[in-house]
Design an enzyme around this catalytic site. Sequence first.
Site, short mmCIF file in Angstrom:
data_model
loop_
_atom_site.label_atom_id
_atom_site.label_comp_id
_atom_site.label_asym_id
_atom_site.label_seq_id
_atom_site.Cartn_x
_atom_site.Cartn_y
_atom_site.Cartn_z
N MET A 40 7.41 1.22 2.72
CA MET A 40 8.18 2.40 3.11
C MET A 40 7.93 3.52 2.10
O MET A 40 8.15 3.33 0.90
CB MET A 40 9.67 2.07 3.13
N ILE A 82 12.25 -5.29 -1.56
CA ILE A 82 11.53 -5.14 -2.82
C ILE A 82 11.62 -3.70 -3.30
O ILE A 82 11.31 -2.77 -2.56
CB ILE A 82 10.05 -5.55 -2.66
N GLY A 89 11.82 4.85 -1.33
CA GLY A 89 10.49 4.25 -1.31
C GLY A 89 10.48 2.80 -1.75
O GLY A 89 10.94 2.48 -2.83
N SER A 90 9.94 1.88 -0.94
CA SER A 90 10.06 0.47 -1.25
C SER A 90 9.22 -0.36 -0.30
O SER A 90 8.30 0.14 0.35
CB SER A 90 11.54 0.07 -1.17
N ARG A 91 9.56 -1.66 -0.19
CA ARG A 91 8.76 -2.61 0.59
C ARG A 91 9.65 -3.73 1.10
O ARG A 91 10.65 -4.08 0.45
CB ARG A 91 7.67 -3.18 -0.34
#
Length: 214
Positions: free
Chosen positions: A93, A151, A181-183
Amino acid sequence: MNYPHPIIAREGWPFIAIAAVIALLIHAVGGFGFAWPFWLLLVFVVQFFRDPQRPIPAQPNAVLCPADGRIVAVETAHDPYANREALKISVFMNVFNVHSQRSPVDGAITKVEYFPGAFLNAAIDKASTENERNAVVIQTASGKTVTSVQIAGLIARRILCYVRAGEPLSRGQRYGFIRFGSRVDVYLPLGSRAKVSIGEKVYASSTILAELEQ
């Protein structure tokens, strides 16, 4: 049925309020010429925390995407949270994506486990094992295990998870949020069929990531 929630995520309300107050104060003192960057910042903050309703596919064996973003991995990997080999699908993301997380399947939560860690760029593979993360392990009614891992990333340093072990989850139900912002990694039983490919743009709840073996 989709899980009800405000179209602007509650997690963003304090940030939106602060940005609005700053923009108003600067506008009042210096006019629009000085304030326009702060109004632009307010627009960015509002769009970041948007959390729209999404249609949910009806296929009973479908695994839904838990987050908006782009597919960065489709591979066989070890699932350390359920101690098994699994099909791993990863969604990255960026700051322009919706950042709420939603359950990929119907089921009961068997484990929720938090791990402190680094804040590497979430788009790279080692973010899966080295970054701060929170794993939710779900068992479906048919006995299949699905692991969804939030994450943190280079900018995202705040993982929020609202569920606990023993609670039920419905497909598309909102269960967490990661700021800026991430995963999300999803681990599925071997034999599951991936329905996405690397680089593909995906949407929480409405994109089918994979189909579980029946």
